[in-house]
Write an enzyme that holds these catalytic residues in place. Structure first.
Site, mmCIF file in Angstrom:
data_model
loop_
_atom_site.group_PDB
_atom_site.id
_atom_site.type_symbol
_atom_site.label_atom_id
_atom_site.label_comp_id
_atom_site.label_asym_id
_atom_site.label_seq_id
_atom_site.Cartn_x
_atom_site.Cartn_y
_atom_site.Cartn_z
ATOM 1 N N GLU A 275 51.630 58.962 46.427
ATOM 2 C CA GLU A 275 51.004 57.648 46.374
ATOM 3 C C GLU A 275 50.851 57.059 47.774
ATOM 4 O O GLU A 275 49.824 56.462 48.107
ATOM 5 C CB GLU A 275 51.840 56.694 45.501
ATOM 6 C CG GLU A 275 52.009 57.159 44.071
ATOM 7 C CD GLU A 275 53.222 58.069 43.844
ATOM 8 O OE1 GLU A 275 53.714 58.093 42.702
ATOM 9 O OE2 GLU A 275 53.683 58.752 44.785
ATOM 10 N N CYS B 283 57.101 53.512 46.524
ATOM 11 C CA CYS B 283 55.642 53.565 46.366
ATOM 12 C C CYS B 283 55.119 52.329 45.655
ATOM 13 O O CYS B 283 54.063 51.801 46.007
ATOM 14 C CB CYS B 283 55.233 54.826 45.617
ATOM 15 S SG CYS B 283 55.392 56.305 46.652
ATOM 16 N N GLU C 6 56.615 67.201 51.920
ATOM 17 C CA GLU C 6 58.043 67.208 52.235
ATOM 18 C C GLU C 6 58.295 67.651 53.668
ATOM 19 O O GLU C 6 57.410 68.190 54.338
ATOM 20 C CB GLU C 6 58.781 68.122 51.259
ATOM 21 C CG GLU C 6 58.747 67.596 49.848
ATOM 22 C CD GLU C 6 59.517 68.447 48.857
ATOM 23 O OE1 GLU C 6 59.727 67.959 47.743
ATOM 24 O OE2 GLU C 6 59.903 69.589 49.175
ATOM 25 N N CYS D 182 57.731 56.057 42.374
ATOM 26 C CA CYS D 182 59.072 55.621 42.757
ATOM 27 C C CYS D 182 59.020 54.160 43.218
ATOM 28 O O CYS D 182 57.937 53.599 43.434
ATOM 29 C CB CYS D 182 59.633 56.525 43.853
ATOM 30 S SG CYS D 182 58.900 56.281 45.492
#
Length: 136
Positions: free
Chosen positions: A59, A94, A48, A91
């Site tokens: 990923e 990804c 992050e 997600c």
């Protein structure tokens, strides 16, 4: 796909990668482990950033590491997070990044206890836009 021992190793490494996650804002660690066509396993975790849009998923970290190490063909990925009562997939972003490197990936959605569900990238991203649409 890979033999059972290789799947267990892939799942184990994705769980270890989750422990390496840098997620001080969401507190939602994710780990991923990619199995290359040559049998190597490359891991990644989410990283992050205070500028949230610059955050990178596990990923994508794994695929970028694999590409940087010279890999271009992949057969499977295992993904895990801290959600215990359901299997969680990559997600959408990804999924799109993974499809860049082929549609025939096996995907292992892994819970923290090590249990997993096998699915496929084709199933997770039906009617995907891929390099084939660009004539590649």
């Amino acid at each position: 796909m890979a033999d059972n021992a290789k799947v267990k190793e892939l799942v184990s490494k994705c769980m270890h990668a989750r422990e390496m996650a840098y997620c001080p804002y969401s507190r939602f660690p994710v780990g991923a482990a990619i199995l290359t066509a040559g049998g190597d396993i490359i891991t990644g975790c989410n990283v992050e950033n205070a500028s949230f849009g610059l955050t990178v998923c596990a990923e994508r970290t794994a695929i970028q590491r694999a590409i940087a190490e010279g890999h271009r063909k992949f057969s499977a990925i295992a993904v895990t997070c801290d959600i215990k009562d359901s299997f969680v997939g990559p997600c959408g972003a990804c999924r799109q990044v993974l499809i860049e490197f082929g549609t025939d990936w096996v995907v292992y959605l892994t819970k923290p206890d090590g249990s997993y569900k096998e699915t496929s990238l084709k199933e997770l991203l039906p009617l995907a836009f891929s390099p084939a649409h660009l004539g590649n």
